[in-house]
Design an enzyme around this catalytic site. Sequence first.
Site, PDB file in Angstrom:
ATOM      1  CB  CYS A 122      -0.990  -0.125   1.185  1.00  0.00           C
ATOM      2  SG  CYS A 122      -2.219   1.149   0.812  1.00  0.00           S
ATOM      3  CB  CYS A 132      -3.907   4.250   0.411  1.00  0.00           C
ATOM      4  SG  CYS A 132      -4.796   3.521   2.008  1.00  0.00           S
ATOM      5  CE  LYS A 197      -7.380  -1.797   5.309  1.00  0.00           C
ATOM      6  NZ  LYS A 197      -6.078  -1.359   4.784  1.00  0.00           N
ATOM      7  NE  ARG A 207      -6.277   4.464   9.796  1.00  0.00           N
ATOM      8  CZ  ARG A 207      -7.912   4.364   9.350  1.00  0.00           C
ATOM      9  NH1 ARG A 207      -8.147   5.900   9.605  1.00  0.00           N
ATOM     10  NH2 ARG A 207      -7.925   3.876   9.355  1.00  0.00           N
ATOM     11  NE  ARG A 219      -6.406   4.670   5.558  1.00  0.00           N
ATOM     12  CZ  ARG A 219      -4.938   5.527   5.668  1.00  0.00           C
ATOM     13  NH1 ARG A 219      -5.204   5.826   4.812  1.00  0.00           N
ATOM     14  NH2 ARG A 219      -4.131   4.860   6.771  1.00  0.00           N
ATOM     15  CD  GLU A 235     -14.528  -3.996  -3.698  1.00  0.00           C
ATOM     16  OE1 GLU A 235     -13.600  -4.932  -4.531  1.00  0.00           O
ATOM     17  OE2 GLU A 235     -14.910  -3.481  -3.319  1.00  0.00           O
ATOM     18  CE  LYS A 250      -6.575  -4.041   7.897  1.00  0.00           C
ATOM     19  NZ  LYS A 250      -5.241  -3.721   7.518  1.00  0.00           N
TER      20      LYS A 250
HETATM   21  C1  PBG Z   1      -2.735   0.241   5.229  1.00  0.00           C
HETATM   22  C2  PBG Z   1      -2.727  -1.628   6.488  1.00  0.00           C
HETATM   23  C3  PBG Z   1      -4.282  -0.999   7.262  1.00  0.00           C
HETATM   24  C4  PBG Z   1      -3.563  -1.871   7.891  1.00  0.00           C
HETATM   25  C5  PBG Z   1      -3.469  -3.425   7.265  1.00  0.00           C
HETATM   26  N1  PBG Z   1      -2.819  -2.347   6.329  1.00  0.00           N
HETATM   27  C6  PBG Z   1      -4.504   0.310   8.130  1.00  0.00           C
HETATM   28  C7  PBG Z   1      -5.789   0.986   6.961  1.00  0.00           C
HETATM   29  O1  PBG Z   1      -6.036   1.049   6.479  1.00  0.00           O
HETATM   30  O2  PBG Z   1      -5.610   2.348   7.562  1.00  0.00           O
HETATM   31  C8  PBG Z   1      -5.253  -1.904   9.421  1.00  0.00           C
HETATM   32  C9  PBG Z   1      -3.995  -3.238  10.610  1.00  0.00           C
HETATM   33  C10 PBG Z   1      -4.376  -3.185  12.140  1.00  0.00           C
HETATM   34  O3  PBG Z   1      -5.432  -1.903  12.107  1.00  0.00           O
HETATM   35  O4  PBG Z   1      -4.358  -4.501  12.471  1.00  0.00           O
HETATM   36  N2  PBG Z   1      -3.160   0.379   4.245  1.00  0.00           N
HETATM   37 ZN    ZN Z   2      -3.115   1.262   2.847  1.00  0.00          ZN
END
Ligand code: PBG
Ligand code: ZN
Length: 327
Positions: A122, A132, A197, A207, A219, A235, A250
């Site tokens: 990412c 992102c 996600k 974060r 986001r 998706e 997720k």
């Molecule tokens: C980045 C990403 C995130 C997570 C994994 N990859 C954070 C987000 O999208 O803000 C979250 C992982 C976690 O909270 O343990 N794209």
């Molecule tokens: Zn990201």
Amino acid sequence: MSLPDLTIRPRRLRSTPTLRRMVRETSLSTDDLIYPLFVDETLSEPRPIASMPGVSRLPLSHVGKAVKAAAASGIPGVIFFGIPAYKDAIGTEAWNDDGIVQRAVREAKDASPETCVIADSCFCEYTDHGHCGVLHGEHVDNDATLENLQKEVVSYARAGVDMIAPSGMMDGMIGAIRSALDESGFPNTPVMSYAVKYASAYFGPFRDAADSAPSFGDRSGYQMDPANAREAIKEAMLDIAEGADILMVKPALAYMDIIAAVKQATDVPMAVYNVSGEYAMIKAAAEKGWIDERRVVLETMLGFKRAGADMILTYHAMDIARWLNHG
Ligand code: PBG
Ligand code: ZN
């Protein structure tokens, strides 16, 4: 007073530990685990993450040791998140062949060749605004981001990564990655898609851990609305059509219905991400003595398996392995 007909008594099969073991439908094994690791280019010593007790950002010099320890515990996979020293508007460090994740991948493969080394792919850790991808005003430009994503994953593949895990929720990201890998001589590098996600408050601690909080807005222009379930199937289907080898849902805990539905609708292995906020809640309650950490963690993991998860990304991985290996 007469009793109802009790010909059928489910308690019969619960009456001894052996019988319970024989009829158990779901199991948890170290084979199910993927351990997330944060690698920070600016560190020379591990730095604990306050909101994730037991988790630290690692310097490059500690990566080999951490990956070896995971392998020795029976954990088959690790996933890297990189925190670069330098960030800019588009996240160019993400495709630097000497970038932090590229170097971590090489260290990991040297230390433990049999470990499946996965690269989260990412840009939020690499951009100075924390979104992102490439911004167009305050909007993330989908197609410009895909072009950079292609460069990023090819760079990870050149470093020797075993699997690519794109987490940016850009449309077409799996197809873009698949064609870039195929055209660059990596047709056998699998893609684990963060297919489903959600724009979740459960990512809060992450974060801080990865220095990736968006500096404005949120986001929800690219991650899914927590209210939507049918869209998860859409998706998932799109990503399978584009060539995803593994799908991920997720977060996990608040999305058990989604895990079960995606499992039902698809025929590829499914991963779930037990995210930072889920981890933090259990750790906090356990620290207060309000819950039994070991039992709650194992029950939670079993729940993910029961819902349909084939693999679980979790910060509890090393503890779980210890509990499974030593009772
Ligand atoms: C980045 C990403 C995130 C997570 C994994 N990859 C954070 C987000 O999208 O803000 C979250 C992982 C976690 O909270 O343990 N794209
Ligand atoms: Zn990201």
